[in-house]
Motif scaffolding. Structure first.
Motif, PDB file in Angstrom:
ATOM      1  N   THR A  84      -8.680  -1.878  -9.880  1.00 45.20           N
ATOM      2  CA  THR A  84      -7.583  -2.064  -8.940  1.00 45.20           C
ATOM      3  C   THR A  84      -6.821  -3.360  -9.228  1.00 45.20           C
ATOM      4  O   THR A  84      -7.313  -4.235  -9.936  1.00 45.20           O
TER       5      THR A  84
ATOM      6  N   THR B 223      -4.913  -1.485  -3.543  1.00 45.75           N
ATOM      7  CA  THR B 223      -6.360  -1.511  -3.749  1.00 45.75           C
ATOM      8  C   THR B 223      -7.073  -0.706  -2.676  1.00 45.75           C
ATOM      9  O   THR B 223      -7.992   0.080  -2.964  1.00 45.75           O
TER      10      THR B 223
ATOM     11  N   VAL C 213      -6.676   2.995  -3.339  1.00 48.68           N
ATOM     12  CA  VAL C 213      -7.528   3.434  -4.451  1.00 48.68           C
ATOM     13  C   VAL C 213      -8.989   3.522  -4.016  1.00 48.68           C
ATOM     14  O   VAL C 213      -9.687   4.509  -4.306  1.00 48.68           O
TER      15      VAL C 213
ATOM     16  N   ARG D   9      -9.125  -7.810 -13.552  1.00 51.96           N
ATOM     17  CA  ARG D   9      -9.037  -7.222 -12.218  1.00 51.96           C
ATOM     18  C   ARG D   9     -10.433  -6.973 -11.664  1.00 51.96           C
ATOM     19  O   ARG D   9     -11.368  -6.703 -12.428  1.00 51.96           O
TER      20      ARG D   9
END
Length: 272
Positions: free
Chosen positions: A128, A140, A143, A180
């Motif tokens: 994310t 985020t 997801v 990330r």
């Protein structure tokens, strides 16, 4: 012909607003005196002014109003899109008002809770965005929610029974190659893993966790970086005698009315 003063009275628009609409090309006077600059309007232009005012009151920007006037065939689609945007903003404002009432009415306080032993299925979530702003943070959340829903559905398809609220944790170790944060989504399940674990897809993992003691705090409303940082601050500031918090293993449980953060409590061993 109507002077700008008379036209302003009829259209319920200030002279300053009429000058602005003229400059933007939304409502051009029927005549402009080249020597004095005085603007004059026709009576028929009142209905044009009314339509512009209604569109502006509905929240459309100048560019959108110009499009609606210049391209009438696209006006219906434009209004539908704007209506959806207004509805989203209203929902966000309503949620913000509820969160504000909760935060002002009762400041979230940490509490100690005991977690029973459980069988847990976990799986990596898609990588994310880092969450530098609220838009990235919301992405985020989207997801992770999709990954959690998919994990719960997969567990059911394999014959196990999900129980309790699913959660997510930051995966142990370094960040991903893209810099990330890698996440794991997890859910507790009922039933003997021997009966269904082999049906799980690759990367899914089954582990047994013993009973634990956690410090929990629930932040009302949707998740944000500010709430995440506030939760960590409040948890770390909470006094726990003879113990420390394992923040690196903090769980994030998303409920309908807020996000709960739970960090394991690790008791210090006494002298032997």
């Amino acid at each position: 012909m109507l002077s700008i003063k008379d036209f302003s009275t009829m259209a319920h628009l200030s002279a300053q607003t009429l000058r602005y609409y003229h400059a933007e090309g939304l409502l051009v006077p029927a005549r402009v005196d080249e020597q004095t600059g005085y603007r004059s309007y026709t009576f028929d232009q009142v209905q044009d002014a009314m339509l512009i005012a209604v569109l502006r009151q509905a929240g459309l920007g100048v560019r959108q109003v110009r499009q609606a006037l210049d391209e009438p065939d696209t006006a219906d689609a434009l209004l539908r899109e704007h209506t959806a945007q207004v509805q989203r903003r209203r929902e966000e404002q309503d949620e913000a008002l509820r969160t504000a009432r909760d935060l002002l009415g009762a400041r979230p306080e940490p509490c100690v809770c005991r977690t029973p032993a459980m069988t847990v299925v976990s799986r990596p979530a898609p990588v994310t965005p880092p969450g530098h702003d609220q838009q990235e943070w919301d992405l985020t959340e989207t997801v992770l929610k999709a990954a959690t829903d998919d994990l719960v559905a997969t567990v059911r398809q394999c014959g196990a029974t999900p129980t309790g609220t699913p959660w997510r944790v930051l995966a142990p170790g370094a960040a991903s190659a893209a810099g990330r944060p890698p996440w794991l989504v997890r859910v507790a399940v009922l039933g003997d893993p021997a009966a269904w674990a082999t049906a799980l897809p690759p990367l899914a993992e089954v582990r047994e966790y013993g009973a634990d003691e956690e410090l929990s705090i629930t932040m009302p409303g949707r998740s944000s970086m500010a709430k995440y940082c506030t939760a960590i601050s409040r948890l770390m500031a909470h006094p726990i005698e003879g113990a420390f918090l394992d923040i690196g293993r903090m769980r994030h449980l998303v409920h309908e009315d807020g996000v709960e953060f739970r960090a394991p409590i690790r008791r210090l061993e006494g002298p032997t």
